[in-house]
Motif scaffolding. Structure first.
Motif, PDB file in Angstrom:
ATOM      1  N   ARG A 268       0.827  -1.218   0.000  1.00 53.72           N
ATOM      2  CA  ARG A 268       0.000   0.000   0.000  1.00 53.72           C
ATOM      3  C   ARG A 268       0.861   1.268   0.000  1.00 53.72           C
ATOM      4  O   ARG A 268       0.453   2.295  -0.543  1.00 53.72           O
TER       5      ARG A 268
ATOM      6  N   LEU B  95       1.545   2.467  -3.564  1.00 56.24           N
ATOM      7  CA  LEU B  95       0.419   2.648  -4.479  1.00 56.24           C
ATOM      8  C   LEU B  95       0.651   3.809  -5.436  1.00 56.24           C
ATOM      9  O   LEU B  95       0.361   3.709  -6.632  1.00 56.24           O
TER      10      LEU B  95
ATOM     11  N   PHE C 268      -3.601  -4.628  -0.237  1.00 58.12           N
ATOM     12  CA  PHE C 268      -4.513  -3.865  -1.089  1.00 58.12           C
ATOM     13  C   PHE C 268      -5.964  -4.196  -0.746  1.00 58.12           C
ATOM     14  O   PHE C 268      -6.306  -5.354  -0.490  1.00 58.12           O
TER      15      PHE C 268
ATOM     16  N   ALA D  37      -8.003   0.318  -3.636  1.00 55.92           N
ATOM     17  CA  ALA D  37      -6.667   0.413  -4.223  1.00 55.92           C
ATOM     18  C   ALA D  37      -6.630  -0.278  -5.580  1.00 55.92           C
ATOM     19  O   ALA D  37      -6.031   0.234  -6.537  1.00 55.92           O
TER      20      ALA D  37
ATOM     21  N   THR E 206       0.438  -7.719  -5.226  1.00 56.54           N
ATOM     22  CA  THR E 206      -0.033  -6.774  -4.204  1.00 56.54           C
ATOM     23  C   THR E 206       0.075  -7.346  -2.802  1.00 56.54           C
ATOM     24  O   THR E 206      -0.060  -8.552  -2.583  1.00 56.54           O
TER      25      THR E 206
END
Length: 310
Positions: free
Chosen positions: A12, A15, A41, A45, A38
């Motif tokens: 995150r 991002l 997330f 997102a 990921t």
């Protein structure tokens, strides 16, 4: 069917970086599908990235190591003829589609360090050599761990921030992943682990061990083609801070190019990962220039304190 997939990954905290990497593709007319590995997330997102078109996800929430070690695993999820990895703290300037993939199917398109640059890859370690080649002591360990070729196929190491292979190299990707899971300890210590004398660059160290001694490794391309034409570049931001947090002195020369990507995304009406940071606004160039040394120093101090009190 499109013949190349761009792969990246991040948590995150990255991002903004992933968002701007994909936005740079679309800004430059590059329509490659994207797979994002990921961690942490949520649906919001994912939707922020999905709005830019042809983006899918490979969750890594249970992956037991730093995400820098997931590269081969996520690359293996591609279904196209070519598979291209790009670090999420980088971006494309210009339409680079024709420059991404290797010129020969038995090659890996990756940047090999010059003899002058090579010593930086092992900075802080003493091996009794000039550092212009991979140290013999490192090669000896890699050879033993790979149990493959006797003579190394490369003399210098390659950077793992960008690489591209043909699908025929999937056994090589599988070996790279298998070897990372074998020789690297479990745990997330970031992108470098200085306690590992022979694998301190984690995924990159293992990549180079495989390029050196795995019999099925592709040949390293003689020319890296994403730093030759100033209008067609892959630009990678090493170290801290990242440009969506503040500008480091070494990165500031790319201010206009990177901020133009954020401005393009804003003009498309895309939902952003958050309010646009001050360091990604065109009108703040002077401010960012003035702050680049204090911001960089602050990051170094915080990093040092984390090491002391961790």
């Amino acid at each position: 069917m499109k013949n190349n997939t761009v792969i990246t990954a991040g948590d995150r905290n990255y991002l903004w970086g992933i968002f701007l990497l994909i936005a740079s593709l679309r800004r430059n007319g590059m329509d490659e599908p994207v797979i994002v590995g990921t961690r942490g997330f949520d649906r919001e997102a994912e939707d922020i990235l999905r709005q830019m078109g042809d983006v899918r996800f490979y969750p890594l929430d249970d992956f037991p190591r730093s995400l820098t070690c997931c590269k081969a695993l996520v690359m293996l999820q591609a279904e196209t003829d070519y598979i291209t990895w790009a670090d999420s703290d980088g971006f494309f300037h210009g339409n680079c589609s024709s420059r991404l993939i290797p010129e020969k199917t038995n090659e890996i398109h990756v940047r090999m360090r010059s003899p002058e640059e090579q010593p930086m890859a092992f900075k802080g370690y003493l091996y009794g050599e000039d550092g212009h080649r991979i140290p013999q002591a490192v090669l000896d360990v890699w050879r033993k761990d790979l149990n493959g070729l006797e003579t190394p196929r490369i003399a210098r190491s390659c950077s793992a921030c960008f690489l591209s292979v043909h699908k025929s190299a999937r056994p090589f990707l599988e070996k790279w992943h298998e070897q990372m899971m074998s020789v690297l300890p479990v745990g997330n210590v970031g992108v470098v682990d200085r306690t590992l004398k022979y694998y301190h660059q984690l995924d990159e160290s293992v990549l180079n061990s495989c390029l050196a001694f795995f019999p099925g490794a592709p040949d390293v391309a003689k020319t890296f083609r994403l730093d030759k034409d100033p209008d067609e570049l892959f630009i990678h931001f090493i170290g801290q801070p990242k440009p969506w947090q503040g500008w480091a002195p070494s990165a500031f020369r790319h201010f206009e190019k990177y901020v133009a990507v954020a401005e393009f995304a804003r003009q498309q009406g895309w939902k952003m990962p958050g309010e646009i940071p001050y360091c990604l606004k065109p009108g703040n160039r002077t401010l960012c220039g003035l702050l680049r040394y204090p911001v960089s120093l602050n990051c170094k101090i915080r990093k040092r304190l984390r090491k002391i009190f961790h």
